[in-house]
Every structure is written in C-alpha cells, then in structure tokens.
Design an enzyme around this catalytic site. Sequence first.
Site, PDB file in Angstrom:
ATOM      1  N   ARG A   1      -5.990  -8.690  -8.316  1.00  0.00           N
ATOM      2  CA  ARG A   1      -7.029  -9.594  -8.822  1.00  0.00           C
ATOM      3  C   ARG A   1      -7.524  -9.077 -10.174  1.00  0.00           C
ATOM      4  NH1 ARG A   1      -7.206 -14.272  -7.119  1.00  0.00           N
ATOM      5  NH2 ARG A   1      -9.353 -14.472  -7.819  1.00  0.00           N
TER       6      ARG A   1
ATOM      7  N   GLY B   1       0.791  -1.234   0.000  1.00  0.00           N
ATOM      8  CA  GLY B   1       0.000   0.000   0.000  1.00  0.00           C
ATOM      9  C   GLY B   1       0.817   1.275   0.000  1.00  0.00           C
ATOM     10  N   SER B   2       2.025   1.235  -0.559  1.00  0.00           N
ATOM     11  CA  SER B   2       2.801   2.487  -0.598  1.00  0.00           C
ATOM     12  C   SER B   2       2.112   3.514  -1.503  1.00  0.00           C
ATOM     13  CB  SER B   2       4.234   2.231  -1.045  1.00  0.00           C
ATOM     14  OG  SER B   2       4.289   1.833  -2.389  1.00  0.00           O
ATOM     15  N   ASN B   3       1.418   3.044  -2.540  1.00  0.00           N
ATOM     16  CA  ASN B   3       0.665   3.992  -3.372  1.00  0.00           C
ATOM     17  C   ASN B   3      -0.540   4.556  -2.620  1.00  0.00           C
ATOM     18  OD1 ASN B   3       1.694   4.340  -6.262  1.00  0.00           O
ATOM     19  ND2 ASN B   3       1.931   2.142  -5.911  1.00  0.00           N
TER      20      ASN B   3
ATOM     21  N   HIS C   1       0.126   0.685 -13.296  1.00  0.00           N
ATOM     22  CA  HIS C   1       0.813  -0.541 -13.727  1.00  0.00           C
ATOM     23  C   HIS C   1       2.302  -0.234 -13.876  1.00  0.00           C
ATOM     24  CE1 HIS C   1       1.310  -4.422 -15.610  1.00  0.00           C
ATOM     25  NE2 HIS C   1       2.062  -3.831 -16.528  1.00  0.00           N
TER      26      HIS C   1
ATOM     27  N   VAL D   1       9.034   5.163  -6.806  1.00  0.00           N
ATOM     28  CA  VAL D   1       9.198   6.608  -6.561  1.00  0.00           C
ATOM     29  C   VAL D   1       8.378   7.403  -7.576  1.00  0.00           C
ATOM     30  CG1 VAL D   1      10.864   8.509  -6.548  1.00  0.00           C
ATOM     31  CG2 VAL D   1      11.484   6.308  -5.507  1.00  0.00           C
TER      32      VAL D   1
HETATM   33  C1  GAR Z   1       2.909  -1.135  -7.657  1.00  0.00           C
HETATM   34  O1  GAR Z   1       4.210  -1.143  -8.174  1.00  0.00           O
HETATM   35  C2  GAR Z   1       1.897  -1.225  -8.768  1.00  0.00           C
HETATM   36  O2  GAR Z   1       2.333  -0.616  -9.946  1.00  0.00           O
HETATM   37  C3  GAR Z   1       1.785  -2.713  -8.942  1.00  0.00           C
HETATM   38  O3  GAR Z   1       1.822  -3.231  -7.636  1.00  0.00           O
HETATM   39  C4  GAR Z   1       2.647  -2.397  -6.840  1.00  0.00           C
HETATM   40  C5  GAR Z   1       1.907  -2.115  -5.551  1.00  0.00           C
HETATM   41  O4  GAR Z   1       2.726  -1.471  -4.630  1.00  0.00           O
HETATM   42  N1  GAR Z   1       0.566  -3.053  -9.603  1.00  0.00           N
HETATM   43  C6  GAR Z   1       0.457  -4.032 -10.469  1.00  0.00           C
HETATM   44  O5  GAR Z   1       1.370  -4.772 -10.768  1.00  0.00           O
HETATM   45  C7  GAR Z   1      -0.931  -4.204 -11.064  1.00  0.00           C
HETATM   46  N2  GAR Z   1      -0.873  -5.013 -12.225  1.00  0.00           N
HETATM   47  P1  GAR Z   1       2.086  -0.831  -3.297  1.00  0.00           P
HETATM   48  O6  GAR Z   1       1.225  -1.909  -2.637  1.00  0.00           O
HETATM   49  O7  GAR Z   1       3.273  -0.498  -2.452  1.00  0.00           O
HETATM   50  O8  GAR Z   1       1.293   0.368  -3.703  1.00  0.00           O
END
Ligand code: GAR
Length: 209
Positions: free
Chosen positions: A87, A12-14, A105, A168
């Site tokens: 998912r 969940g850093s995003n 992505h 980042v």
């Molecule tokens: C992120 O790098 C996102 O781009 C990727 O999962 C990571 C989640 O990081 N998403 C995918 O690959 C979707 N196909 P986070 O949990 O630290 O936000």
Amino acid sequence: MIKIAVLVSGSGSNLQALIDANLSGQIVGVISNKPDAFALQRAEKAKIATAVIEHKQYPSREAFDDVMHQQLLDWDVDLVILAGFMRILSAKFVKAWEGKMINIHPSLLPNYKGMHTHQRVLNTGDVFHGCTVHYVTAELDAGQALAQGVLKVNVHDHAESLADRVHVLEHVIYPQVAEWICNGTIQHTVDGVLYRNQPMQAPVQFCKF
Ligand code: GAR
C-alpha cells in the site's frame, strides 16, 4: 531494546528472515492489510502479536493510515519495517514515522521504482539487478538507500527466476540492516544518516556473482 513492527501484505518471507535473525530488537507486532496473508501465520507461529487492518474497510488512505498509526503507538514501536507491504502510505503517516521506517524494494534504486521490476529489468537488458533497503519518505521508493544486494542477470533468467534470486539477497540484507539500526551502527540523525558514526555516502553493497 528497540521495538519493531513489521507491515506485510503477502507471503512474508522477509518477515520470516527477520524472525529467524534473532535481532537484538524485538518484533512486537505484525500488521497486515490482507486477512489471508500467509505472513500472519508466520507471525502467529513465532508468537508475535498480529493486527489485520483491511484498507478496504476505510473511506480514505488517511483513515486507514490513522488506524495503523494508532496500533503502532499502542505497541510503543520504535522501528517500522515494511516487508512486502503493498500500500502507498499517506504523507502524514510517512512524516510521523520519518527516520523510523524502512522498506525493501526489488530493484537497484533509483532504477525501477514501482511495480514489475524483474520484467522491466529483463526488457531493458540490464546486466545487474537486485534489491535495496531504504528509509521511507513521502516520495515513492526514493528515501536514502542503506544497503543493496546485487546479482548478475543470466541469459536464462525470466521474471520468476529473478524474483527468486532477488529474494535470497533480500533475506540477507534486510535482517542485516535491521540489526544495524537496532545496535546503532546505522543512525538517523538531524544531520543525516550515519553508518559507523560517519555520514553514509552510499548504500552498503552485498554482491552475489
Ligand atoms: C519482496 O520481494 C519485496 O521486495 C517486495 O515484495 C516482496 C515481498 O515478499 N516489495 C515491494 O515490491 C514493495 N514495493 P515477501 O512477502 O515474501 O517478503
């Protein structure tokens, strides 16, 4: 004010970047398909409602998606943000949220849809890599791209270092796109996507090199 739900599966850093951005919309809830996702702790710390909807507990993708759909309706959500939600969504769910759901992505789409993007970039020997924010459509990783973060691959990069460097960029472009949707800079209309009231021809690029 636009009401936002964020769907997560992992760290969940995003989500954290979206929380920290103080968007003009409000994050009203976070849904995780994994009960142990660290993202849930981030949401709780920020006093955001959470819902754990475990895909394993449902007999089909559609049944799982129906429960998520109902939760989003209960929260009266206007915008769904997929942030590391791992998912694949059913066509029915995607249709219901078309034009109201975005994803990030870790590649420069249309290159490298699917998994293991960093390693695949290294295997090919690409010079540029990055991430893409796009509207979600039924076809995986194929909806209209809204923004891309671009970096240059170094000779010393490995999959983990690329993942870190892409993260980042993600933390910059995802809150920016979310804010653009919240404040109307990006609009999804029947005639297509508008950016600053003009048809969006190409994703907005953020370069880091
Ligand atoms: C992120 O790098 C996102 O781009 C990727 O999962 C990571 C989640 O990081 N998403 C995918 O690959 C979707 N196909 P986070 O949990 O630290 O936000």
